[in-house]
Design a protein around this motif. Structure first.
Motif, PDB file in Angstrom:
ATOM      1  N   GLY A  14       0.833  -1.198   0.000  1.00  0.00           N
ATOM      2  CA  GLY A  14       0.000   0.000   0.000  1.00  0.00           C
ATOM      3  C   GLY A  14       0.868   1.248   0.000  1.00  0.00           C
ATOM      4  O   GLY A  14       2.097   1.184  -0.138  1.00  0.00           O
ATOM      5  N   ARG A  15       0.190   2.383   0.174  1.00  0.00           N
ATOM      6  CA  ARG A  15       0.895   3.671   0.153  1.00  0.00           C
ATOM      7  C   ARG A  15       0.267   4.589   1.187  1.00  0.00           C
ATOM      8  O   ARG A  15      -0.962   4.664   1.291  1.00  0.00           O
ATOM      9  N   LEU A  16       1.104   5.292   1.940  1.00  0.00           N
ATOM     10  CA  LEU A  16       0.630   6.280   2.894  1.00  0.00           C
ATOM     11  C   LEU A  16       0.287   7.548   2.113  1.00  0.00           C
ATOM     12  O   LEU A  16       1.164   8.173   1.522  1.00  0.00           O
ATOM     13  N   GLU A  17      -0.992   7.888   2.078  1.00  0.00           N
ATOM     14  CA  GLU A  17      -1.481   9.004   1.252  1.00  0.00           C
ATOM     15  C   GLU A  17      -1.583  10.331   2.003  1.00  0.00           C
ATOM     16  O   GLU A  17      -1.541  11.395   1.380  1.00  0.00           O
ATOM     17  N   TRP A  18      -1.775  10.262   3.323  1.00  0.00           N
ATOM     18  CA  TRP A  18      -2.068  11.488   4.073  1.00  0.00           C
ATOM     19  C   TRP A  18      -1.750  11.238   5.536  1.00  0.00           C
ATOM     20  O   TRP A  18      -1.934  10.129   6.037  1.00  0.00           O
ATOM     21  N   ILE A  19      -1.250  12.280   6.206  1.00  0.00           N
ATOM     22  CA  ILE A  19      -0.987  12.235   7.647  1.00  0.00           C
ATOM     23  C   ILE A  19      -1.663  13.439   8.278  1.00  0.00           C
ATOM     24  O   ILE A  19      -1.511  14.567   7.786  1.00  0.00           O
ATOM     25  N   GLY A  20      -2.403  13.212   9.345  1.00  0.00           N
ATOM     26  CA  GLY A  20      -3.073  14.299  10.046  1.00  0.00           C
ATOM     27  C   GLY A  20      -2.801  14.257  11.537  1.00  0.00           C
ATOM     28  O   GLY A  20      -2.800  13.196  12.153  1.00  0.00           O
ATOM     29  N   ILE A 145       1.747   1.533  18.266  1.00  0.00           N
ATOM     30  CA  ILE A 145       3.059   1.763  17.656  1.00  0.00           C
ATOM     31  C   ILE A 145       4.068   0.799  18.291  1.00  0.00           C
ATOM     32  O   ILE A 145       4.475   0.990  19.436  1.00  0.00           O
ATOM     33  N   ILE A 146       4.452  -0.203  17.543  1.00  0.00           N
ATOM     34  CA  ILE A 146       5.408  -1.208  18.020  1.00  0.00           C
ATOM     35  C   ILE A 146       6.836  -0.676  17.925  1.00  0.00           C
ATOM     36  O   ILE A 146       7.645  -0.869  18.826  1.00  0.00           O
ATOM     37  N   ARG A 147       7.144   0.004  16.810  1.00  0.00           N
ATOM     38  CA  ARG A 147       8.453   0.626  16.639  1.00  0.00           C
ATOM     39  C   ARG A 147       8.254   2.004  16.025  1.00  0.00           C
ATOM     40  O   ARG A 147       7.636   2.141  14.972  1.00  0.00           O
ATOM     41  N   GLY A 148       8.772   3.007  16.694  1.00  0.00           N
ATOM     42  CA  GLY A 148       8.626   4.378  16.241  1.00  0.00           C
ATOM     43  C   GLY A 148       9.602   4.748  15.145  1.00  0.00           C
ATOM     44  O   GLY A 148      10.451   3.949  14.735  1.00  0.00           O
ATOM     45  N   GLY A 149       9.466   5.974  14.685  1.00  0.00           N
ATOM     46  CA  GLY A 149      10.327   6.497  13.637  1.00  0.00           C
ATOM     47  C   GLY A 149       9.581   7.550  12.849  1.00  0.00           C
ATOM     48  O   GLY A 149       8.534   8.033  13.265  1.00  0.00           O
ATOM     49  N   THR A 150      10.095   7.885  11.691  1.00  0.00           N
ATOM     50  CA  THR A 150       9.499   8.922  10.855  1.00  0.00           C
ATOM     51  C   THR A 150       8.622   8.299   9.779  1.00  0.00           C
ATOM     52  O   THR A 150       9.025   7.355   9.109  1.00  0.00           O
ATOM     53  N   LEU A 151       7.429   8.859   9.632  1.00  0.00           N
ATOM     54  CA  LEU A 151       6.479   8.488   8.569  1.00  0.00           C
ATOM     55  C   LEU A 151       6.433   9.625   7.571  1.00  0.00           C
ATOM     56  O   LEU A 151       6.448  10.793   7.978  1.00  0.00           O
ATOM     57  N   ARG A 152       6.330   9.296   6.295  1.00  0.00           N
ATOM     58  CA  ARG A 152       6.237  10.335   5.264  1.00  0.00           C
ATOM     59  C   ARG A 152       5.122   9.993   4.282  1.00  0.00           C
ATOM     60  O   ARG A 152       4.952   8.819   3.931  1.00  0.00           O
ATOM     61  N   VAL A 153       4.411  11.013   3.845  1.00  0.00           N
ATOM     62  CA  VAL A 153       3.425  10.796   2.790  1.00  0.00           C
ATOM     63  C   VAL A 153       4.170  10.190   1.600  1.00  0.00           C
ATOM     64  O   VAL A 153       5.257  10.645   1.238  1.00  0.00           O
ATOM     65  N   GLY A 154       3.604   9.140   1.029  1.00  0.00           N
ATOM     66  CA  GLY A 154       4.236   8.437  -0.077  1.00  0.00           C
ATOM     67  C   GLY A 154       4.959   7.174   0.350  1.00  0.00           C
ATOM     68  O   GLY A 154       5.350   6.366  -0.498  1.00  0.00           O
ATOM     69  N   ASP A 155       5.166   7.003   1.660  1.00  0.00           N
ATOM     70  CA  ASP A 155       5.846   5.799   2.147  1.00  0.00           C
ATOM     71  C   ASP A 155       5.072   4.541   1.751  1.00  0.00           C
ATOM     72  O   ASP A 155       3.833   4.531   1.776  1.00  0.00           O
ATOM     73  N   PRO A 156       5.793   3.456   1.449  1.00  0.00           N
ATOM     74  CA  PRO A 156       5.112   2.186   1.215  1.00  0.00           C
ATOM     75  C   PRO A 156       4.586   1.625   2.532  1.00  0.00           C
ATOM     76  O   PRO A 156       5.164   1.884   3.599  1.00  0.00           O
ATOM     77  N   VAL A 157       3.496   0.889   2.442  1.00  0.00           N
ATOM     78  CA  VAL A 157       2.908   0.215   3.602  1.00  0.00           C
ATOM     79  C   VAL A 157       2.866  -1.272   3.266  1.00  0.00           C
ATOM     80  O   VAL A 157       2.229  -1.665   2.293  1.00  0.00           O
TER      81      VAL A 157
END
Length: 161
Positions: A14-20, A145-157
């Motif tokens: 999948g793809r991360l489309e939006w973060i709010g 959240i099992i493991r944290g980090g940075t999420l970016r719009v467009g990231d693969p899921v």
């Protein structure tokens, strides 16, 4: 093929489309290009005060359902994701098939999908009459959240094995 094998067969990405993020309770969500997930807590900048081990640290909704919800409301355009009060919008994966599974977003973040995110009465306020029922079955999922980090719009899921 057995049911267990069918349930385990999720080869799609999948793809991360939006973060709010919600800076404060009852305020509009702010769309951001990236966010930092704190392990076993929340997205930094989101008002949610969840305890470690909580099952609703992050909420997700299916991108493809934004059009469906709009259709149930008689709207010509897809519902804007911020109106649904969910943190992450994902396309290309059937989120409901991920219940009780782990997913990786980008290179770092791992979420454990913990359950369904049912609509609340605020949907009548936000979407108008019928908003609550329009979102039933399309409200998305909750995750820890099992493991944290940075999420970016467009990231693969991807589903974790």
């Amino acid at each position: 093929m057995t049911i267990a094998q069918l349930l385990d067969s999720l080869p799609q990405t999948g793809r991360l489309e939006w973060i709010g993020l919600r800076p404060r309770r009852r305020e509009p969500l702010l769309a951001v290009p990236e966010a930092t997930a704190e392990t076993d807590r929340r997205l930094i900048g989101d008002h949610a005060s969840v305890r470690p081990g909580g099952k609703r640290q992050v909420t997700l909704v299916q991108h493809e359902h934004l059009t469906a919800v709009a259709g149930f409301l008689g709207l010509a355009e897809p519902v804007h994701p911020g109106r649904l009060r969910r943190n992450l919008v994902v396309s290309g994966l059937n989120l409901l098939a991920l219940k009780n599974r782990r997913v990786r977003l980008g290179d770092e973040v791992i979420l454990e999908i913990t359950g369904e995110c049912h609509p609340c009465s605020r949907m009548e306020e936000e979407l108008g009459p019928g908003g609550y029922n329009a979102l039933r079955g399309h409200g998305g999922l909750t995750a820890r959240i099992i493991r944290g980090g940075t999420l970016r719009v467009g990231d693969p899921v991807r589903v974790e094995p």
